[in-house]
Design a protein around this motif. Sequence first.
Motif, short mmCIF file in Angstrom:
data_model
loop_
_atom_site.label_atom_id
_atom_site.label_comp_id
_atom_site.label_asym_id
_atom_site.label_seq_id
_atom_site.Cartn_x
_atom_site.Cartn_y
_atom_site.Cartn_z
N ASP A 116 23.88 51.86 44.08
CA ASP A 116 25.08 51.80 43.23
C ASP A 116 24.97 50.78 42.11
OD1 ASP A 116 26.23 53.79 44.71
OD2 ASP A 116 27.52 52.47 45.89
N GLY A 117 23.85 50.03 42.09
CA GLY A 117 23.60 49.17 40.94
C GLY A 117 23.89 47.71 41.12
N TYR A 118 23.96 47.25 42.38
CA TYR A 118 24.19 45.82 42.61
C TYR A 118 22.86 45.09 42.77
CZ TYR A 118 29.02 47.19 43.41
OH TYR A 118 30.29 47.70 43.25
N LEU A 119 22.83 43.85 42.32
CA LEU A 119 21.67 43.00 42.55
C LEU A 119 21.72 42.43 43.96
CD1 LEU A 119 21.72 41.10 39.15
CD2 LEU A 119 19.76 42.40 40.01
N PRO A 120 20.58 42.22 44.60
CA PRO A 120 20.59 41.65 45.95
C PRO A 120 21.23 40.26 45.98
CG PRO A 120 18.34 41.73 45.07
CD PRO A 120 19.20 42.54 44.16
N GLU A 121 21.03 39.47 44.91
CA GLU A 121 21.65 38.15 44.85
C GLU A 121 23.16 38.24 44.88
OE1 GLU A 121 17.58 37.78 43.54
OE2 GLU A 121 19.19 39.15 42.98
N ALA A 122 23.70 39.27 44.24
CA ALA A 122 25.15 39.45 44.20
C ALA A 122 25.69 39.80 45.59
CB ALA A 122 25.52 40.53 43.20
N LEU A 123 25.01 40.72 46.28
CA LEU A 123 25.48 41.12 47.60
C LEU A 123 25.37 39.96 48.58
CD1 LEU A 123 26.65 43.32 49.35
CD2 LEU A 123 24.34 44.10 49.87
N LEU A 124 24.25 39.21 48.53
CA LEU A 124 24.10 38.05 49.42
C LEU A 124 25.18 37.01 49.15
CD1 LEU A 124 20.27 37.33 49.65
CD2 LEU A 124 21.77 38.18 51.45
N ASN A 125 25.40 36.71 47.88
CA ASN A 125 26.41 35.71 47.52
C ASN A 125 27.78 36.16 47.99
OD1 ASN A 125 26.79 33.59 44.62
ND2 ASN A 125 28.30 33.99 46.18
N TYR A 126 28.05 37.46 47.83
CA TYR A 126 29.35 37.97 48.27
C TYR A 126 29.48 37.90 49.79
CZ TYR A 126 33.41 40.80 48.99
OH TYR A 126 34.66 41.22 49.39
N LEU A 127 28.42 38.28 50.49
CA LEU A 127 28.46 38.29 51.95
C LEU A 127 28.58 36.90 52.54
CD1 LEU A 127 25.85 41.05 52.91
CD2 LEU A 127 28.33 41.20 52.99
N GLN A 150 34.16 26.80 45.82
CA GLN A 150 32.97 27.32 45.15
C GLN A 150 32.78 28.80 45.47
OE1 GLN A 150 29.55 24.81 45.61
NE2 GLN A 150 28.09 26.34 44.86
N GLU A 151 32.50 29.59 44.44
CA GLU A 151 32.32 31.03 44.61
C GLU A 151 30.86 31.45 44.46
OE1 GLU A 151 34.41 33.19 45.59
OE2 GLU A 151 36.36 32.23 45.36
N ILE A 152 30.15 30.82 43.55
CA ILE A 152 28.77 31.22 43.25
C ILE A 152 27.81 30.23 43.90
CG2 ILE A 152 27.08 31.63 41.43
CD1 ILE A 152 29.31 33.73 41.58
N LEU A 170 33.21 41.84 44.52
CA LEU A 170 31.77 42.07 44.52
C LEU A 170 31.29 42.43 43.12
CD1 LEU A 170 29.00 42.50 45.82
CD2 LEU A 170 29.74 44.79 46.50
N ILE A 171 32.06 43.25 42.41
CA ILE A 171 31.70 43.62 41.04
C ILE A 171 31.66 42.39 40.15
CG2 ILE A 171 32.56 44.83 38.98
CD1 ILE A 171 33.56 47.04 40.88
N TRP A 172 32.65 41.50 40.31
CA TRP A 172 32.70 40.27 39.52
C TRP A 172 31.45 39.41 39.75
CZ3 TRP A 172 32.84 35.10 41.05
CH2 TRP A 172 33.11 34.17 40.02
N VAL A 173 31.06 39.29 41.03
CA VAL A 173 29.88 38.51 41.37
C VAL A 173 28.63 39.17 40.77
CG1 VAL A 173 28.43 37.64 43.25
CG2 VAL A 173 30.91 37.59 43.47
N ASN A 174 28.58 40.48 40.83
CA ASN A 174 27.42 41.21 40.30
C ASN A 174 27.31 41.00 38.79
OD1 ASN A 174 25.22 43.08 40.99
ND2 ASN A 174 26.27 44.50 39.62
N GLN A 175 28.44 41.06 38.10
CA GLN A 175 28.42 40.84 36.66
C GLN A 175 27.92 39.43 36.33
OE1 GLN A 175 32.58 42.08 36.06
NE2 GLN A 175 31.82 43.58 34.59
N HIS A 176 28.33 38.47 37.13
CA HIS A 176 27.88 37.10 36.91
C HIS A 176 26.36 37.02 36.99
CE1 HIS A 176 27.44 32.73 37.38
NE2 HIS A 176 26.61 33.01 38.37
N TYR A 177 25.77 37.64 38.00
CA TYR A 177 24.32 37.54 38.17
C TYR A 177 23.56 38.35 37.12
CZ TYR A 177 24.50 34.75 42.39
OH TYR A 177 24.69 33.71 43.27
#
Length: 470
Positions: free
Chosen positions: A252-263, A273-275, A302-309
């Motif tokens: 679906d287009g997410y970076l692994p860093e984004a999913l890990l950070n979200y999880l 702290q969010e990131i 999750l989308i917000w975190v993905n955009q950040h990365y």
Amino acid sequence: MTLTTRFAPSPTGYLHVGGARTALYSWLYAQKNGGDFILRIEDTDIERSTQASVDAIMDGMNWLNLPWTHGPYYQTQRFDRYKEAIEQLLATGHAYRCYCSAEEVEAMRAEAKAKGEIEKYNGFWRDRTDYPADQPYVIRFKNPLDGEVVIKDMVKGDITISNEQLDDLIIARSDGTPTYNLTVVVDDWDMKVTHVVRGDDHVSNTPKQINILKALGATVPEYAHIPMILGDDGKRLSKRHGAVGVMQYRDDGYLPEALLNYLVRLGWSHGDQEIFSREEMIELFDLKDCNRAPSGFNTEKLIWVNQHYMKTLEPSYVASHLEWHMKDQGINIANGPALEEIVKVQADRVKTLKEMAQISRYFYEDFTELDAGAVKKHLRPVVKEPLLLVKAKFAALTDWSPAPIHAAINDTATELEVGMGKVGMPLRVAATGGGNSPSLDITLALLDQQKVLDRIDQAIEVVEARIANS
């Protein structure tokens, strides 16, 4: 003794989000404490276990970059060891043969329920030795009849369970194969697991496993039971919530860093702290700081975190993940700009890498049709002259870079005494096939100069056709 954690999925499906978070927490705790992280495949459910599921687990762990120190171990390769443990329990009087049929055990449970008692096996064969010949039997663990089990849970605090509540559970089926609670105990013992991190749906298994560990003379590990993850609707996360398999998030287009950070934040926090970088996660994470309450999955977050990365990681690294999506969508990246250049101009315009690939197709492929809405709005008869003039200026450029391109567009608007929009928008439609793109001069510079000239010709033909039909 080296601190050792483990992740022990069953290969009966994909690696789901809850499992990925458990793996992450186990991995982080081992990393933080300089310990080992074991991957163990619990494949004793032979009918439901598949190689495809094993591959999916490995793919998910590798994509998330959660490397294990030891393993993968497979329970189906350890049956001889489980048999030894069962024989040990029988020899020491901690297990016994039970010849009751499934129907008889069910009747015992029904009778207990009718009396308002705990529904469990009543121990009919617990102390008998008059075993019938040639009849099938299971082997049950002889659970203590009194006392209590105290789980010193690192997340939930102390949990006390009376042994009277526990059943004499089956540790070997009638075909001799071991059951889950026996295999897990033996594995954790043999693999010197010091900390068991798992979902809190296993809390009911823990007192049984502690009693078996003690009966074997094994060291009892510390436990940390992580609360479940809820979907956007507040119900337990499941297939009905959509993408619950880890590799689906890649697709679906997410970076692994984004999913890990979200999880990592889905059940643990460090102030506001969010990131968190991977290094910060290792430094700051502690099981004792995990939430006791369930966490709610929020796709928008999750989308917000993905955009950040996508915007902050090295473009070359993001491009390495974008390449998968380009190939998945059949886009030949050999015929266009370097992908890291695409990342630089598109990262702040999309939510996912999949979307980035979708809107970047025109950099690599010619199109036979222009967007109908954009044509109607921007390729009107009056734009023929601006397109012809800007094409001539582009053809004369010997430096095909943003600054000269921008100057040529400006000069065209000045000479014709029209606004920039009267030149820029028709040119954007001509070059990209639609009305949206990054900054026009940068977009054009990423395209081949001759390709831009050819596309302007294509747009002029469309304008001339409109003139002829007017």
